[in-house]
Write an enzyme that holds these catalytic residues in place. Structure first.
Site, PDB file in Angstrom:
ATOM      1  N   ALA A 272     -28.941  -0.839 -20.778  1.00  0.00           N
ATOM      2  CA  ALA A 272     -28.021   0.283 -19.938  1.00  0.00           C
ATOM      3  C   ALA A 272     -28.413   0.243 -18.661  1.00  0.00           C
ATOM      4  O   ALA A 272     -29.904   0.877 -18.413  1.00  0.00           O
ATOM      5  CB  ALA A 272     -28.064   1.608 -20.990  1.00  0.00           C
ATOM      6  N   LEU A 273     -27.670  -0.121 -17.692  1.00  0.00           N
ATOM      7  CA  LEU A 273     -27.859   0.184 -16.310  1.00  0.00           C
ATOM      8  C   LEU A 273     -26.984   1.365 -15.594  1.00  0.00           C
ATOM      9  O   LEU A 273     -25.947   1.131 -15.420  1.00  0.00           O
ATOM     10  CB  LEU A 273     -28.006  -1.050 -15.502  1.00  0.00           C
ATOM     11  CG  LEU A 273     -28.966  -2.121 -15.650  1.00  0.00           C
ATOM     12  CD1 LEU A 273     -28.937  -3.270 -14.873  1.00  0.00           C
ATOM     13  CD2 LEU A 273     -30.497  -1.558 -15.186  1.00  0.00           C
ATOM     14  N   SER A 274     -27.706   2.366 -15.213  1.00  0.00           N
ATOM     15  CA  SER A 274     -26.899   3.489 -14.756  1.00  0.00           C
ATOM     16  C   SER A 274     -26.704   3.535 -13.408  1.00  0.00           C
ATOM     17  O   SER A 274     -25.738   4.132 -12.523  1.00  0.00           O
ATOM     18  CB  SER A 274     -27.469   4.783 -15.379  1.00  0.00           C
ATOM     19  OG  SER A 274     -28.838   5.179 -14.893  1.00  0.00           O
TER      20      SER A 274
ATOM     21  N   GLY B 246     -29.708   4.660 -11.808  1.00  0.00           N
ATOM     22  CA  GLY B 246     -30.574   5.660 -11.601  1.00  0.00           C
ATOM     23  C   GLY B 246     -31.921   4.992 -11.637  1.00  0.00           C
ATOM     24  O   GLY B 246     -32.273   4.158 -11.925  1.00  0.00           O
TER      25      GLY B 246
ATOM     26  N   ASP C 232     -34.490   5.738 -13.881  1.00  0.00           N
ATOM     27  CA  ASP C 232     -35.016   5.464 -15.294  1.00  0.00           C
ATOM     28  C   ASP C 232     -34.719   4.140 -15.851  1.00  0.00           C
ATOM     29  O   ASP C 232     -35.285   3.513 -16.361  1.00  0.00           O
ATOM     30  CB  ASP C 232     -34.542   6.653 -16.163  1.00  0.00           C
ATOM     31  CG  ASP C 232     -35.275   7.916 -15.776  1.00  0.00           C
ATOM     32  OD1 ASP C 232     -36.188   7.982 -15.148  1.00  0.00           O
ATOM     33  OD2 ASP C 232     -34.669   9.039 -16.080  1.00  0.00           O
ATOM     34  N   SER C 233     -33.356   3.858 -15.739  1.00  0.00           N
ATOM     35  CA  SER C 233     -32.830   2.654 -16.184  1.00  0.00           C
ATOM     36  C   SER C 233     -33.353   1.420 -15.515  1.00  0.00           C
ATOM     37  O   SER C 233     -33.437   0.416 -16.066  1.00  0.00           O
ATOM     38  CB  SER C 233     -31.189   2.761 -16.278  1.00  0.00           C
ATOM     39  OG  SER C 233     -30.714   2.702 -14.859  1.00  0.00           O
TER      40      SER C 233
ATOM     41  N   MET D 170     -21.941   1.366 -17.717  1.00  0.00           N
ATOM     42  CA  MET D 170     -20.686   1.999 -18.276  1.00  0.00           C
ATOM     43  C   MET D 170     -20.002   3.087 -17.420  1.00  0.00           C
ATOM     44  O   MET D 170     -20.677   3.604 -16.812  1.00  0.00           O
ATOM     45  CB  MET D 170     -21.077   2.687 -19.543  1.00  0.00           C
ATOM     46  CG  MET D 170     -21.584   1.892 -20.672  1.00  0.00           C
ATOM     47  SD  MET D 170     -22.006   2.879 -21.897  1.00  0.00           S
ATOM     48  CE  MET D 170     -23.756   3.488 -21.570  1.00  0.00           C
TER      49      MET D 170
ATOM     50  N   CYS E 279     -22.584  12.544 -26.504  1.00  0.00           N
ATOM     51  CA  CYS E 279     -22.652  11.168 -25.848  1.00  0.00           C
ATOM     52  C   CYS E 279     -23.539  10.205 -26.452  1.00  0.00           C
ATOM     53  O   CYS E 279     -23.081   9.043 -26.467  1.00  0.00           O
ATOM     54  CB  CYS E 279     -22.723  11.613 -24.383  1.00  0.00           C
ATOM     55  SG  CYS E 279     -22.777  10.375 -23.139  1.00  0.00           S
TER      56      CYS E 279
ATOM     57  N   GLY F 196     -32.856   4.204 -20.916  1.00  0.00           N
ATOM     58  CA  GLY F 196     -34.043   4.774 -20.254  1.00  0.00           C
ATOM     59  C   GLY F 196     -34.471   5.970 -20.790  1.00  0.00           C
ATOM     60  O   GLY F 196     -34.798   6.828 -20.073  1.00  0.00           O
TER      61      GLY F 196
ATOM     62  N   CYS G  91     -22.793  14.738 -19.246  1.00  0.00           N
ATOM     63  CA  CYS G  91     -22.955  13.225 -19.362  1.00  0.00           C
ATOM     64  C   CYS G  91     -21.640  12.600 -18.907  1.00  0.00           C
ATOM     65  O   CYS G  91     -20.446  12.923 -19.355  1.00  0.00           O
ATOM     66  CB  CYS G  91     -23.299  13.243 -20.835  1.00  0.00           C
ATOM     67  SG  CYS G  91     -23.325  11.516 -21.516  1.00  0.00           S
TER      68      CYS G  91
END
Length: 454
Positions: free
Chosen positions: A11-13, A15, A17-18, A38, A107, A132, A251
């Site tokens: 998962a790549l947000s 940010g 952490d990801s 997403m 979420c 992340g 979220c």
């Protein structure tokens, strides 16, 4: 790349952490890494929707920059329908019923380890899913899957921890059958970032192919010399990812003026009512709707000469308040969760509850709240959680998450159905030295802790 290469969907947000999670996974041998971004909120009907859309596109753009830098494919997907019906609607409806649901718990349950996981496996052919999150997983003492991380280190951690707490030895056999071992959820190495509370509602079987690359890392401050932090690793990206601020707010929705935002989505017009002093029964002000107030938080009363705090919300619109943040009306030492709404991570009731109906554990009712010793017992169709001290602002709808192993293992969580009687209702005095912080940022007890340690 061989035919046996394993596909990991991360998962790549957009940010830090990801991005660092993907960076760490990129080095895994014989694997194909795919990013998944997403967008789950439709802001078209929202008054400030254009601002959100700009922010959302910026996050998607940053996620694509990460994917480009790592030379991996990135897919974009929307789960707006699933988010609306599974997370946001229950969140809003809860407020109309006087409950304080945590959308981050929902979420993870409905989207990240529900719709996203299904999409990654069924549509993208993922063998593993990575996020992340700051948390760790234990897949059993004989597990040797190289993609799921250093399981032997986690086993050693558990053996050290449980070795000092023999009453928790049942955890090694929990969720284990002849053919299957349901992973256990462990708190992160970085206690200041641990997200096990938000993951407490996820069925543990959904963690069977999940990777949490950041579980053994620290975000900002290394625990030992020479150790790289997540933020330091993010400096490898050439476009300022390491400088990004922490994501805040609801979220997939982000920061909002909460009362204005909530009022746009309440199913019916807010009903005005009265603020009533819990001690005297005197009306001390008027409000525009009880849904905008949360137990334990400040109640903004126009013209008031002192600060008031929300104690309880009634269905008739009455909001009871008190004028002291440590008033006995805000404290109780027990809560209840419906048995059928509590998620046991391993999918079964812990052995001590089955055999003697008494489970010594630790609990928190807010993210990162210092853990509170408690005992869990079954009372009819509810789990009763009895604390060893008064706890501030227990509110229906909040998630109560349970831990054992000195706080190492999160064994599950569920929404609070009710609290026990407050100390005010019982006529009991509060001993300031026995009070517990309501959250990680609760500074109101600093003088108490200092006095008690002197």
């Amino acid at each position: 790349m061989t035919n046996s290469a394993r596909k990991i969907v991360v998962a790549l947000s957009g940010g830090i952490d990801s991005a660092v999670s993907a960076l760490m996974l990129k080095s895994l041998p014989d694997s194909i890494l795919v990013g998944l971004h997403m967008s789950n909120w439709n802001a078209s009907d929202e008054s400030s929707g254009s601002i959100y859309c700009e922010h959302s596109e910026k996050e998607a753009s940053d996620a694509q920059l990460v994917a480009n830098f790592l030379n991996i494919e990135m897919k974009r997907v929307e789960f707006q329908r699933e988010y609306w019906h599974g997370v946001f609607e229950p969140f809003v409806e809860g407020f109309t019923e006087g409950k304080t649901l945590n959308p981050d718990v929902g979420c993870n349950q409905v989207i990240k380890f529900g719709a996203m996981r299904d999409y990654a496996v069924e549509r993208l052919g993922a063998n593993y899913i990575a996020t992340g999150h700051y948390a760790r997983l234990w897949h059993g003492d004989n597990h040797s899957d190289q993609y799921l991380g250093n399981n032997s280190a986690v086993t050693a951690l558990l053996e050290r921890t449980i070795g000092m707490l023999p009453q928790d030895e049942w955890i090694f056999e929990w969720g284990k059958t002849r053919d299957v071992r349901i992973p256990l959820l462990l708190a992160a190495e970085d206690e200041s970032k641990d997200q096990s509370y938000f993951l407490s509602g996820v069925n543990g079987s959904y963690f069977s192919n999940v990777i949490f690359p950041l579980g053994n890392m620290r975000k900002n401050n290394p625990s030992r010399p020479g150790e790289a932090t997540v933020r330091q690793m993010a400096e490898q990206f050439p476009f300022g990812i390491s400088k990004k601020k922490e994501s805040m707010g609801i979220c997939f929705i982000g920061r909002r003026n909460f009362s204005d935002f909530l009022s746009e989505y309440l199913p019916k017009e807010a009903v005005p009512g009265s603020f009533v002093d819990v001690e005297t029964g005197t009306i001390v002000g008027k409000h525009k709707g009880s849904a905008f107030y949360t137990v334990g938080q400040g109640a903004k009363i126009s013209g008031a000469s002192c600060k008031w705090f929300t104690v309880q919300k009634n269905t008739d619109g009455t909001v009871f308040v008190c004028n002291d943040t440590h008033h006995p009306a805000l404290y109780s030492d027990e809560l209840y969760v419906n048995c059928d709404e509590f998620n046991w991570i391993a999918g079964e009731v812990p052995k001590p509850l089955r055999e003697i109906n008494n489970l010594p554990a630790l609990c928190r009712v807010r993210h990162l709240q210092p853990l509170i010793p408690c005992h869990v017992t079954a009372v009819q169709d509810e789990w009763k959680i009895k604390f060893d001290r008064p706890v501030r602002a227990i509110a229906p709808g909040q998630t109560a998450a349970l831990y054992v192993g000195g706080g190492t293992v999160c064994i599950g969580g569920g929404p609070i159905s009710s609290r026990g009687p407050t100390y005010h209702e019982l006529g009991k005095e509060l001993m300031m030295s026995s009070l517990h912080p309501s959250g990680i940022n609760d500074l109101s007890l600093r003088h108490v802790c200092r006095d008690s340690n002197s």
